[in-house]
Design an enzyme around this catalytic site. Structure first.
Site, PDB file in Angstrom:
ATOM      1  N   CYS A  52     -15.977  -6.559  -4.323  1.00 14.82           N
ATOM      2  CA  CYS A  52     -15.019  -5.544  -3.882  1.00 14.82           C
ATOM      3  C   CYS A  52     -15.106  -4.297  -4.759  1.00 14.82           C
ATOM      4  CB  CYS A  52     -13.601  -6.099  -3.934  1.00 14.82           C
ATOM      5  SG  CYS A  52     -13.392  -7.699  -3.126  1.00 14.82           S
ATOM      6  N   ASP A  84      -9.765 -11.454  -6.469  1.00 15.03           N
ATOM      7  CA  ASP A  84      -8.892 -12.409  -5.792  1.00 15.03           C
ATOM      8  C   ASP A  84      -9.681 -13.556  -5.161  1.00 15.03           C
ATOM      9  OD1 ASP A  84      -5.742 -11.194  -4.726  1.00 15.03           O
ATOM     10  OD2 ASP A  84      -6.920 -10.446  -6.381  1.00 15.03           O
ATOM     11  N   CYS A 125      -9.856  -3.801  -4.214  1.00 16.93           N
ATOM     12  CA  CYS A 125      -9.561  -5.223  -4.019  1.00 16.93           C
ATOM     13  C   CYS A 125      -8.062  -5.367  -3.782  1.00 16.93           C
ATOM     14  CB  CYS A 125     -10.033  -6.035  -5.225  1.00 16.93           C
ATOM     15  SG  CYS A 125     -10.085  -7.834  -4.973  1.00 16.93           S
ATOM     16  N   ASP A 126      -7.632  -6.561  -3.459  1.00 20.01           N
ATOM     17  CA  ASP A 126      -6.288  -6.804  -2.927  1.00 20.01           C
ATOM     18  C   ASP A 126      -5.160  -6.088  -3.663  1.00 20.01           C
ATOM     19  OD1 ASP A 126      -7.840  -8.499  -1.473  1.00 20.01           O
ATOM     20  OD2 ASP A 126      -6.575 -10.256  -1.746  1.00 20.01           O
ATOM     21  N   LYS A 127      -5.138  -6.149  -4.986  1.00 20.13           N
ATOM     22  CA  LYS A 127      -3.983  -5.670  -5.738  1.00 20.13           C
ATOM     23  C   LYS A 127      -4.163  -4.255  -6.267  1.00 20.13           C
ATOM     24  CE  LYS A 127      -2.395  -9.680  -4.892  1.00 20.13           C
ATOM     25  NZ  LYS A 127      -3.569 -10.149  -4.163  1.00 20.13           N
ATOM     26  N   CYS A 197     -12.954  -7.567   1.209  1.00 20.13           N
ATOM     27  CA  CYS A 197     -13.031  -8.523   2.325  1.00 20.13           C
ATOM     28  C   CYS A 197     -12.816  -7.797   3.652  1.00 20.13           C
ATOM     29  CB  CYS A 197     -11.991  -9.622   2.154  1.00 20.13           C
ATOM     30  SG  CYS A 197     -12.312 -10.678   0.722  1.00 20.13           S
ATOM     31  N   GLU A 447      -2.410 -17.166  -5.281  1.00 18.66           N
ATOM     32  CA  GLU A 447      -2.771 -17.440  -3.901  1.00 18.66           C
ATOM     33  C   GLU A 447      -3.244 -18.882  -3.790  1.00 18.66           C
ATOM     34  OE1 GLU A 447      -5.621 -14.541  -2.688  1.00 18.66           O
ATOM     35  OE2 GLU A 447      -4.095 -13.034  -2.270  1.00 18.66           O
ATOM     36  N   SER A 473      -3.601 -16.241   0.645  1.00 22.69           N
ATOM     37  CA  SER A 473      -4.485 -15.110   0.870  1.00 22.69           C
ATOM     38  C   SER A 473      -4.384 -14.652   2.313  1.00 22.69           C
ATOM     39  CB  SER A 473      -5.924 -15.521   0.556  1.00 22.69           C
ATOM     40  OG  SER A 473      -6.841 -14.579   1.057  1.00 22.69           O
TER      41      SER A 473
END
Length: 558
Positions: A52, A84, A125-127, A197, A447, A473
C-alpha cells in the site's frame, strides 16, 4: 479571499525575532524570496515493506514538485504507518488502530511545531487517511488529503483475484474444501504490485468517503497507484493547496454535520467497510461536530446499496476507474437523492459543482446499479442497540438476505481458537460466534480478519453470525456484529455471555438482544496489562468504540 498573508504561520519563523533559526533555511537551499513563500507539510506514511505504502515517498515528492510550481515550499515528513495486512492474526494486529491515533498526533506535532501554513496528508493504507483527517480537524489549518492509489487485481485461472481471495482460499484450504496448492497459487498471484487493497475494504471506503466529505479533490481516490494519471493527480495538488490558502478555507468549515452525513451515506451506498464508521466518529469528535451512532443508524436504514464492489460482489476500484471514476459515482448518488450537493469542499466549490461535468454511469457494466434499481434497499451496514450493546454495535451483513438472525452463543477468546474450531467443524450453522476481550482497552481493537474468514466458507457463510468488541477488516464478509460498546475489559455485557445463550438481532429495528438475566452473572473483568508501550499509552487514553476511540482529551476540548 483571505486578507491575511498566505504565510500566515511560517512568517513567525522566517521573519520572527529568533533570527538564528534562519540558518537552517539557508542550509536547506532557500533563496531570499523563499522566506516569503508559504510552507506546507506533507504527512507521508513511509513503509516500504507494505504494498500500500511503497510509493509513498514518490507520491510525496510529486506533490512537493506541484507545490513548488504553485509558489509554495513543501516538506514531506514521515509518520508511523503499519500494514493492516501483514499485521493480521498475530500481536501486530493491535498496532493497526493505534497507528491511526499515533499518525494523527505525529501529523499535528510536525505541522504545528514547524509552523507550517498548511498540511497535505497522503492516504496509502487503511488508517493513513483517517489519521490525517483527524489531524486536519484538530489543527484547523488549511489542507487536504491525497489518495496514493489502489492496487490492480491479480489473476488466477484466467479470472481477476484480490486480497479477499487470499484469505478465503486460506480458510477453504484449512477446512479441506480447497487444495493447499491451489490456495498457495491464489495467495501468490492476488497482489501484483503497489497500491492499497483494491476492493471496498477500509482503504477505498475512506478514499471515497473523503471525496464525499469534501476533504479530497475529485477523482483522486479512483486512480490506480501504478496508473500514469496518478502523476498528474499529484502535481495538481499544489495549485489546490494554494487556492485553500488564498481563500483561507479551513477544515472545520468543510467538516460539517451535512458533510459527515454525505461521507457516511457514501459508505453505506457503496457497501463499504465498518472501519469507516469508527473513523467518521473520530473525525466528528476532533472537529467538534455532534454526529453519533444514532445519526448513522438513521442514515444506514434509509440508504440503499448501489455498488457491487468486493467483498459483497466482485468489483474493484480499477473497475470504477475504467468506467468513469469516483466523481461520476458521487454524481450518481446525488442524482439518486442521497447526498447534499451544497456542501463546501477543498476545491472551494460545492460537491455538486465538483461533479457537474461527469457523465452518467454507463449501462454496460455491473458495478453500479441504475437509478431506482439498487442492489439492496437498505445498507449492508447497520447500527444496533440493546442489552448486549447499550452504547451500540456496528453490523455488516452482506451474505444474508434476512435482516434478522437468532442463534446460540459459542464463545472464544482468541482469533486462532475461532479458526481452529471452524476448521474442526465445531462451529455449525445457527451459531453466534462470540470473540471478546479484543476491544480498544484490552487489545488495541485489532482487526479479526482471520477469524471472520474462517466463517466465510460456503457451509457457514450467512448461516452463522460473528459478534465481537474488536474490529473486522473491510475484506471481511458474512454476518458480523462488531465494535460492541462497552467492551468486555470494562465489564461490558459482552463479557457475561455464556455458551448456549440465545442472541438475536433485527437490523431494521436496530436491536441486539441477549436472552439472559445478566444481573445474576459475575465475571472477573480484569483490565489486561499491555505488553507494549504504544498499547499501554493507547489503553490509558482511548475512549470506547461509540466515540471513535479518540483520546479522552479530545472530548474535553470539544
Amino acid at each position: 479571499m483571505a486578507t491575511s498573508p498566505l504565510n500566515w504561520n511560517s512568517s513567525s519563523l522566517t521573519h520572527g525575532w529568533q533570527r538564528g533559526v534562519k540558518s537552517f533555511y539557508w542550509g536547506l537551499g532557500f533563496q531570499a524570496e523563499d522566506f516569503d513563500k508559504p510552507q506546507i507539510g506533507i504527512a507521508t506514511p513511509l513503509l516500504d515493506g507494505n504494498l500500500c505504502n511503497m510509493k509513498a515517498y514518490e507520491v510525496a515528492k510529486l506533490i512537493q514538485q506541484g507545490c513548488a510550481e504553485a509558489g509554495l515550499i513543501a516538506f514531506p515528513f514521515g509518520v508511523s504507518g503499519v500494514s493492516d495486512n501483514i499485521t493480521q492474526g498475530h500481536e501486530g494486529g493491535a498496532s493497526s488502530l493505534v497507528s491511526r491515533n499515533l499518525m494523527a498526533n505525529g501529523a499535528e506535532m510536525i505541522t504545528s511545531a514547524h509552523c507550517y501554513d498548511g498540511m497535505i496528508g497522503v492516504h496509502h493504507c487503511d488508517k493513513n487517511g483517517p489519521a490525517f483527517a483527524m489531524a486536519l480537524a484538530r489543527l484547523n489549518y488549511p489542507g487536504l488529503i491525497v489518495n496514493g492509489g489502489s492496487i490492480l487485481p491479480g489473476c488466477h485461472a484466467g479470472k481477476p483475484i484480490t486480497i479477499l481471495d487470499s484469505y478465503d482460499s486460506q480458510a477453504q484450504a484449512n477446512n479441506g474444501s480447497m487444495s493447499f496448492q491451489e490456495s498457495e497459487d491464489i495467495i501468490r498471484a492476488a497482489c501484483p504490485g503497489a497500491g492499497g487493497c483494491g476492493i471496498a475494504a477500509s482503504f477505498n471506503t475512506w478514499g471515497i468517503a473523503l471525496e464525499a466529505m469534501g476533504l479530497s479533490l475529485p477523482d483522486t481516490s479512483s486512480i490506480p497507484a501504478v496508473d500514469a494519471a496518478k502523476k498528474d493527480d499529484c502535481l495538481r495538488v499544489g495549485k489546490a493547496m494554494r487556492r485553500l490558502l488564498e481563500l483561507d478555507l479551513r477544515p472545520r468549515s468543510i467538516i460539517t454535520k451535512a458533510a459527515l452525513t454525505n461521507a457516511m451515506t457514501a459508505i453505506a451506498a457503496m457497501g463499504g467497510s465498518t472501519n469507516g464508521v469508527l473513523h467518521i466518529l473520530a473525525v466528528a469528535r476532533e472537529a467538534g461536530v455532534d454526529f453519533t451512532l444514532r445519526d448513522m443508524q438513521a442514515i444506514c436504514r434509509r440508504t440503499p446499496v448501489y455498488c457491487n464492489f468486493a467483498p459483497r460482489g466482485r468489483g474493484t476500484m480499477a473497475d470504477l476507474h475504467r468506467i468513469g471514476g469516483t466523481a461520476m459515482l458521487l454524481r450518481h448518488f446525488l442524482k439518486a437523492g442521497l447526498l447534499d450537493g451544497s456542501c463546501l469542499t477543498v476545491t472551494g466549490q460545492t460537491l455538486a459543482e465538483n461533479v457537474a461535468h461527469c457523465p452518467d454511469v454507463p449501462l454496460d457494466q455491473d458495478l453500479i446499479a441504475p437509478l431506482g434499481q439498487p442492489f439492496k434497499d437498505y445498507a449492508d451496514l447497520q447500527i444496533c442497540f440493546g442489552n448486549l450493546a447499550p452504547h451500540g454495535m456496528v453490523f455488516k451483513v452482506s451474505s444474508r438476505q434476512s435482516p434478522r438472525f437468532k442463534g446460540r452463543a459459542i464463545c472464544f477468546d482468541s482469533v486462532k481458537a475461532v479458526s481452529d474450531a471452524a476448521a474442526a467443524k465445531k462451529i455449525q450453522p445457527g451459531h453466534f460466534v462470540v470473540l471478546r476481550g479484543v476491544g480498544p482497552i484490552a487489545a488495541g481493537m485489532p482487526e479479526l480478519l482471520v477469524a471472520s474468514a474462517a466463517l466465510a466458507v460456503p457451509e457457514l457463510d450467512g448461516q452463522v453470525a460473528f459478534l465481537s468488541d474488536g474490529r473486522v477488516s473491510g475484506v471481511s464478509h458474512g454476518v458480523m456484529g462488531i465494535h460492541c460498546s462497552p467492551e468486555a475489559a470494562v465489564s461490558g455485557p459482552i463479557a457475561f455471555i455464556e455458551d448456549g445463550d440465545e442472541i438475536e438481532f433485527d437490523l431494521l429495528e436496530g436491536t441486539i438482544h441477549l436472552h439472559a438475566d445478566l444481573s445474576t452473572r459475575t465475571t472477573a473483568c480484569v483490565k489486561p496489562m499491555p505488553g507494549r508501550g504504544y498499547l499501554a499509552d493507547f489503553a490509558a487514553t482511548a475512549l470506547q468504540a461509540h466515540e471513535g476511540c479518540v483520546s479522552a482529551w479530545v472530548m474535553r476540548e470539544a
